[in-house]
Each structure stands twice: as structure tokens, then as C-alpha cells.
Design an enzyme around this catalytic site. Sequence first.
Site, short mmCIF file in Angstrom:
data_model
loop_
_atom_site.label_atom_id
_atom_site.label_comp_id
_atom_site.label_asym_id
_atom_site.label_seq_id
_atom_site.Cartn_x
_atom_site.Cartn_y
_atom_site.Cartn_z
N ASN A 129 20.39 39.11 -17.95
CA ASN A 129 18.93 39.03 -18.15
C ASN A 129 18.16 39.44 -16.91
OD1 ASN A 129 19.18 36.79 -16.45
ND2 ASN A 129 17.57 35.68 -17.50
N GLY B 237 25.89 31.67 -29.71
CA GLY B 237 25.37 33.02 -29.47
C GLY B 237 25.17 33.24 -27.98
N GLY B 238 24.34 34.24 -27.66
CA GLY B 238 24.14 34.62 -26.26
C GLY B 238 23.60 33.48 -25.40
N LYS C 169 20.31 42.03 -24.07
CA LYS C 169 21.08 41.40 -22.97
C LYS C 169 22.53 41.88 -22.91
CE LYS C 169 18.23 37.26 -22.75
NZ LYS C 169 18.15 35.81 -22.79
N SER D 180 6.45 36.35 -19.35
CA SER D 180 7.04 36.63 -18.03
C SER D 180 6.05 37.25 -17.04
CB SER D 180 8.28 37.51 -18.19
OG SER D 180 9.30 36.77 -18.84
P1 NDP Z 1 21.91 34.68 -31.05
O1 NDP Z 1 21.42 35.50 -32.18
O2 NDP Z 1 22.83 35.26 -30.03
O3 NDP Z 1 22.69 33.38 -31.67
C1 NDP Z 1 22.14 32.68 -32.74
C2 NDP Z 1 22.90 31.37 -32.96
O4 NDP Z 1 22.22 30.62 -33.96
C3 NDP Z 1 24.33 31.56 -33.44
O5 NDP Z 1 25.12 30.50 -32.91
C4 NDP Z 1 24.18 31.41 -34.98
O6 NDP Z 1 25.35 30.95 -35.63
C5 NDP Z 1 23.12 30.33 -35.03
N1 NDP Z 1 22.39 30.33 -36.32
C6 NDP Z 1 21.56 31.30 -36.78
N2 NDP Z 1 21.07 30.94 -37.99
C7 NDP Z 1 21.60 29.72 -38.28
C8 NDP Z 1 21.47 28.83 -39.38
N3 NDP Z 1 20.68 29.12 -40.44
N4 NDP Z 1 22.15 27.65 -39.35
C9 NDP Z 1 22.94 27.34 -38.29
N5 NDP Z 1 23.11 28.15 -37.22
C10 NDP Z 1 22.45 29.33 -37.22
O7 NDP Z 1 20.59 34.05 -30.38
P2 NDP Z 1 20.42 33.59 -28.85
O8 NDP Z 1 21.64 32.82 -28.47
O9 NDP Z 1 20.00 34.73 -28.01
O10 NDP Z 1 19.14 32.61 -28.95
C11 NDP Z 1 19.21 31.32 -29.53
C12 NDP Z 1 17.89 30.58 -29.31
O11 NDP Z 1 17.67 30.33 -27.94
C13 NDP Z 1 16.66 31.34 -29.82
O12 NDP Z 1 15.80 30.40 -30.46
C14 NDP Z 1 16.00 31.84 -28.55
O13 NDP Z 1 14.61 31.97 -28.71
C15 NDP Z 1 16.36 30.73 -27.57
N6 NDP Z 1 16.37 31.17 -26.16
C16 NDP Z 1 15.49 30.60 -25.28
C17 NDP Z 1 15.46 30.96 -23.94
C18 NDP Z 1 14.48 30.30 -23.02
O14 NDP Z 1 14.31 30.77 -21.87
N7 NDP Z 1 13.85 29.24 -23.41
C19 NDP Z 1 16.39 31.98 -23.39
C20 NDP Z 1 17.31 32.50 -24.39
C21 NDP Z 1 17.27 32.12 -25.72
P3 NDP Z 1 26.46 32.01 -36.20
O15 NDP Z 1 27.35 32.32 -35.03
O16 NDP Z 1 27.15 31.23 -37.26
O17 NDP Z 1 25.71 33.20 -36.72
#
Ligand code: NDP
Length: 274
Positions: free
Chosen positions: A87, A129-130, A66, A17
Site C-alpha cells: 500500500n 482477504g488482503g 495492492k 488520504s
Molecule cells: P477482500 O476483497 O480482499 O476480502 C474480502 C473478505 O470478505 C474475504 O475474506 C471474503 O470471504 C469476505 N466476504 C465477502 N463477502 C462476504 C459475505 N457475504 N459473508 C462473509 N464473508 C464475506 O477485501 P479487503 O481485505 O481488501 O477489505 C476488507 C475490508 O477491510 C473492507 O471493508 C475494506 O474497506 C476494509 N479496509 C479498511 C482499511 C482501513 O484503513 N480502515 C484498509 C484496508 C481494508 P471469501 O474469502 O469467502 O470470499
Amino acid sequence: MTDRYCVFGNPIGHSKSPAIHAQFARQTGEDIAYEARLAPLDGFSAAVRDFIASGGRGANVTVPFKEEAFRLCDSLSARARLAGAVNTLSFADGRIAGDNTDGAGLVRDLMENLRTPLAGRRILLLGAGGAARGALGPLLEQAPAALVVVNRTAARADELVRHFAAHGPQTQLAGGGFGELAGKSFDLVINATSTSLAGEAPPLPDGIFAPGALAYDMMYGQGDTAFLALARRLGAARLADGLGMLVGQAAEAFFVWRGQRPDTAPVLAALRAA
Ligand code: NDP
């Protein structure tokens, strides 16, 4: 006087950033300084107060703060309220205003950089997720024909779909688990799970990518992520990682703070070349 901004996260050492905002400032002639700040896991709000006390005008917030940032705000934009996460913080008159630019950054990357129209298309969003939560509202605003959200914990996808049901009346919106994907195909599949972080790919069936489909991983890094490698094997016509989303959310935050929309294409190209 130079206006000061920062990004809070933990860890934060490898944040891109500061470099992105430095390029936006050069492009637009805005007099800002932007730094990365490590906030202690149990000290986010104190770190924000310190920064405000030292003259900070605004801040970005990344993992894992966040949701805490959402709770810290005195006022929230509609999209931050809908996402349940913040964010982008703006500080003025002793008050903290919160916004969420992640979803707008994603949509801008898809439509402008990747020239992928969303209206009338079938979209599959993996994860609840988020990041998925932040993406849903802006995706629905583009009026896709269908938006299906699947998650390992299916109940979380169902809950998300219920939460957003009123925001996409023109879109067929459905939630569920990965098991429900057999026999379905989509024009755009977005990976908003964190599986790529662990070098794993979500369980997708054959035929999930319609002809010409784009596979989009919110994660970014060197080479194909695990999700993009799977998408390639399953015949996705186009692949993209989330670096453009990162630049897009930063550009939207810059607009919130400075009222100027920087050109993201040269900044993205410079990051890719680095
Ligand atoms: P969260 O921790 O909030 O959510 C994680 C998600 O992944 C949940 O839906 C979880 O499912 C799922 N998950 C985790 N492990 C597994 C698995 N082994 N098999 C299947 N599903 C799985 O993370 P965020 O939402 O904050 O981030 C998600 C991704 O997005 C990250 O890779 C992050 O780097 C990326 N990101 C990129 C951004 C960008 O600007 N490019 C901005 C924000 C995020 P469950 O609910 O079942 O636990």
C-alpha cells in the site's frame, strides 16, 4: 522544491488520504504535496510510471491495486512480503520499493487511540482477504494468547494460518469457518471482511464477545456499520470503526517517506468532526 506524493485507486474520488497527509505535512513542517489519482483498472503500472516520470517521490495504493503494486516493486519490506500486498511505494534511483503499512496502522489505532493491549489477549479475525493478510503479522508481533482466523471460505483462513504459523510461536493460531465459533469468546473481534460494504454482518454466535471485549470494524462511515450494530446487540462492551486504522496506516507511510512520525490523534479528531 515541494516533493510530490499521491494515492492510486479506482474509484478514488472520496479518498481522505490527501486531507490526512496535508495535515501531517502542516504538523511536521514537511514540504510535500499529496493528491488522489484515478488509475484505469487496466492501467495501474502505466499510471505509476507516469507519476514517477513527472517527479513523484512516493505513492499510496488502495483498492483494487495492492496485489498489482506488490508485483510491480523492485524491492519489498519484510512486512509487505509477508502480507503479499503493497500500500506504500517509494521511488528513488529509478527503482520502486514497496511496503505495507495497513497492519501497523491497525495495531497503532488499537494500542494508542483505543488503549487496547494485545499481549496475552484472545483475538478473533474475521476474513482472509488482503486486509486480514496485512493485519496478521503485526497482530502476531504483539504476542496475543490466541489468534483465530475465520472466513466464509474456510480453506482461505486455513491457508493464511499456515502461511503465518512461523511468525507467532507464542500465540495459539487457528483457522476455520464461522461454524466453528460456537461456545468460544474473545477479547477483541476484528472484522476484516467486506460484508459491511453491503450492509451485512458476518454470522457470529451469542457469547462471542468476552466481558469488556472490543468490536473493531476495518470499514468506517457514518454511524454503526452492520458489523458494529450486530456487535452492540451481542453485548460487545466497546465498538470502533476503521477510521483510526486509515489514519494510522497513513502516518506509517509518512514515516517511511519522511522519517517523521506525525501525531494521529488531532487528525483523527478533525476527520470525525468533519
Ligand atoms: P477482500 O476483497 O480482499 O476480502 C474480502 C473478505 O470478505 C474475504 O475474506 C471474503 O470471504 C469476505 N466476504 C465477502 N463477502 C462476504 C459475505 N457475504 N459473508 C462473509 N464473508 C464475506 O477485501 P479487503 O481485505 O481488501 O477489505 C476488507 C475490508 O477491510 C473492507 O471493508 C475494506 O474497506 C476494509 N479496509 C479498511 C482499511 C482501513 O484503513 N480502515 C484498509 C484496508 C481494508 P471469501 O474469502 O469467502 O470470499
